[in-house]
Design a protein around this motif. Sequence first.
Motif, PDB file in Angstrom:
ATOM      1  N   VAL A  24      -9.861  -0.482  -2.604  1.00  0.00           N
ATOM      2  CA  VAL A  24      -9.412  -1.702  -1.925  1.00  0.00           C
ATOM      3  C   VAL A  24      -8.551  -1.340  -0.723  1.00  0.00           C
ATOM      4  O   VAL A  24      -8.731  -1.886   0.381  1.00  0.00           O
ATOM      5  CB  VAL A  24      -8.635  -2.616  -2.895  1.00  0.00           C
ATOM      6  N   ILE A  71     -13.229  -8.298  -3.219  1.00  0.00           N
ATOM      7  CA  ILE A  71     -12.158  -7.403  -3.668  1.00  0.00           C
ATOM      8  C   ILE A  71     -12.418  -6.943  -5.097  1.00  0.00           C
ATOM      9  O   ILE A  71     -12.196  -5.766  -5.444  1.00  0.00           O
ATOM     10  CB  ILE A  71     -10.787  -8.098  -3.551  1.00  0.00           C
ATOM     11  N   VAL A 103      -5.931  -9.696   1.256  1.00  0.00           N
ATOM     12  CA  VAL A 103      -5.468  -8.836   0.164  1.00  0.00           C
ATOM     13  C   VAL A 103      -4.113  -9.306  -0.353  1.00  0.00           C
ATOM     14  O   VAL A 103      -3.875  -9.348  -1.563  1.00  0.00           O
ATOM     15  CB  VAL A 103      -5.390  -7.366   0.624  1.00  0.00           C
ATOM     16  N   LEU A 136      -9.236  -1.900   3.305  1.00  0.00           N
ATOM     17  CA  LEU A 136      -8.240  -2.536   4.159  1.00  0.00           C
ATOM     18  C   LEU A 136      -8.010  -1.714   5.425  1.00  0.00           C
ATOM     19  O   LEU A 136      -7.971  -2.251   6.546  1.00  0.00           O
ATOM     20  CB  LEU A 136      -6.932  -2.716   3.373  1.00  0.00           C
ATOM     21  N   TYR A 168      -4.593 -12.307  -2.429  1.00  0.00           N
ATOM     22  CA  TYR A 168      -5.185 -11.875  -3.697  1.00  0.00           C
ATOM     23  C   TYR A 168      -4.099 -11.409  -4.660  1.00  0.00           C
ATOM     24  O   TYR A 168      -4.056 -11.822  -5.830  1.00  0.00           O
ATOM     25  CB  TYR A 168      -6.193 -10.756  -3.428  1.00  0.00           C
ATOM     26  N   HIS A 205      -4.085  -1.536  -6.786  1.00  0.00           N
ATOM     27  CA  HIS A 205      -4.549  -1.743  -5.405  1.00  0.00           C
ATOM     28  C   HIS A 205      -3.378  -1.896  -4.431  1.00  0.00           C
ATOM     29  O   HIS A 205      -3.462  -2.613  -3.440  1.00  0.00           O
ATOM     30  CB  HIS A 205      -5.468  -2.972  -5.306  1.00  0.00           C
TER      31      HIS A 205
END
Length: 373
Positions: A309, A287, A323, A313, A326, A301
């Motif tokens: 990003v 990422i 994600v 996805l 993250y 993002h």
Amino acid sequence: MKPSESALTMDLIPSLARLGWSPFFQMHLDNLSDGRLEPARVVGVRKNSFSVSQGKGSRLARVAGRLNHQPDGLYPVAGDWVVMTDHVISNVLPRKNVLSRGAAGRRGKENAQPTRAQVIAANLDTVFVVCGLDRDFNLRRIERCLTLIYNCGLNPAVILTKADLHMHPEVFTREVETIAFGVPVHLVSAKDGLGLVQLEDYLSPGKTCTLIGSSGAGKSTLVNRLYGKSIQLTGSVSETVGKGTHTTTSRDLIIMPQGGMMIDNPGIREIAFWDGDGGMEHAFADIERLALECRFSDCSHMHEPGCRVQQALIEGEITKDRVENYHKMKREMMYLSDRQHKTANRVERERWKTVAAEIKAMKKRRGKERVKL
């Protein structure tokens, strides 16, 4: 002869070396002025005492009283090198590294943050993330563990236990490899011995490893199999909730037959961060790499146009769960950084407040002295 040399006889040095003694610790020992101090490694932590070793057996020791009253000082943990006189630990030698986390006790509050650090172990070569291939298997939890380890500047390896529960356990290995870039992933079965030989490479003489993971993940069973006999208490996992009990209640540094050392830890319920230095960049390297291709340098993002990003996805290069995890950890790291910065500012304000009060009191005393004259 240097003062430290009188404490290290020629027959003691090889014994210390087997416990991981190195020029790094020797240098700091040489800086001490008291030749009566002897080095030893902490191999066990109890409530009111410590077990220490110089390579030939172990003995109990207690800490000097002043170590209990130094908020910024080092307090012994498993893996530490200490100096002592008789049976009293007088100081802790500087550490090469530490594995630490935010202290537990948030009581399940999602937004609550730890208020202090808890050092789990010190002077490590490898940290094993142990995950059972039963209900314990959780990629998001592994991501958090890896971030924690990278934050501490340590080297991780993932051990997937209970491989015998599946016909094709290598599927789980491939899943972990998609989120643990460059991290060794070992498939292990303590029941039939699968993968145990590969783990012995980490246990060469003088090397120290530790295990982290949930209760019931198979950490203590793994230690027993690698040791060759039962030295750690083990327990069963509940079939109802898929959770194990805390059979390991202390942290012990175990000298293994292979020559290295292993620190078994109680199961970790909360993986709370305390240090946020670089862990995200390593644990989420995919990422972070994609983020460099975003149209805006300050892209969140989330919804900005030209976000690489979000594009990845949509195209299936990365998963939604990864994600989201993250973003969740990014928020935690930012909050942690802000809070520590504010804490530092608050400490500075309080220091100057104290100085101002002392100056005010000094002026008041001088005023009274002039009146008397």
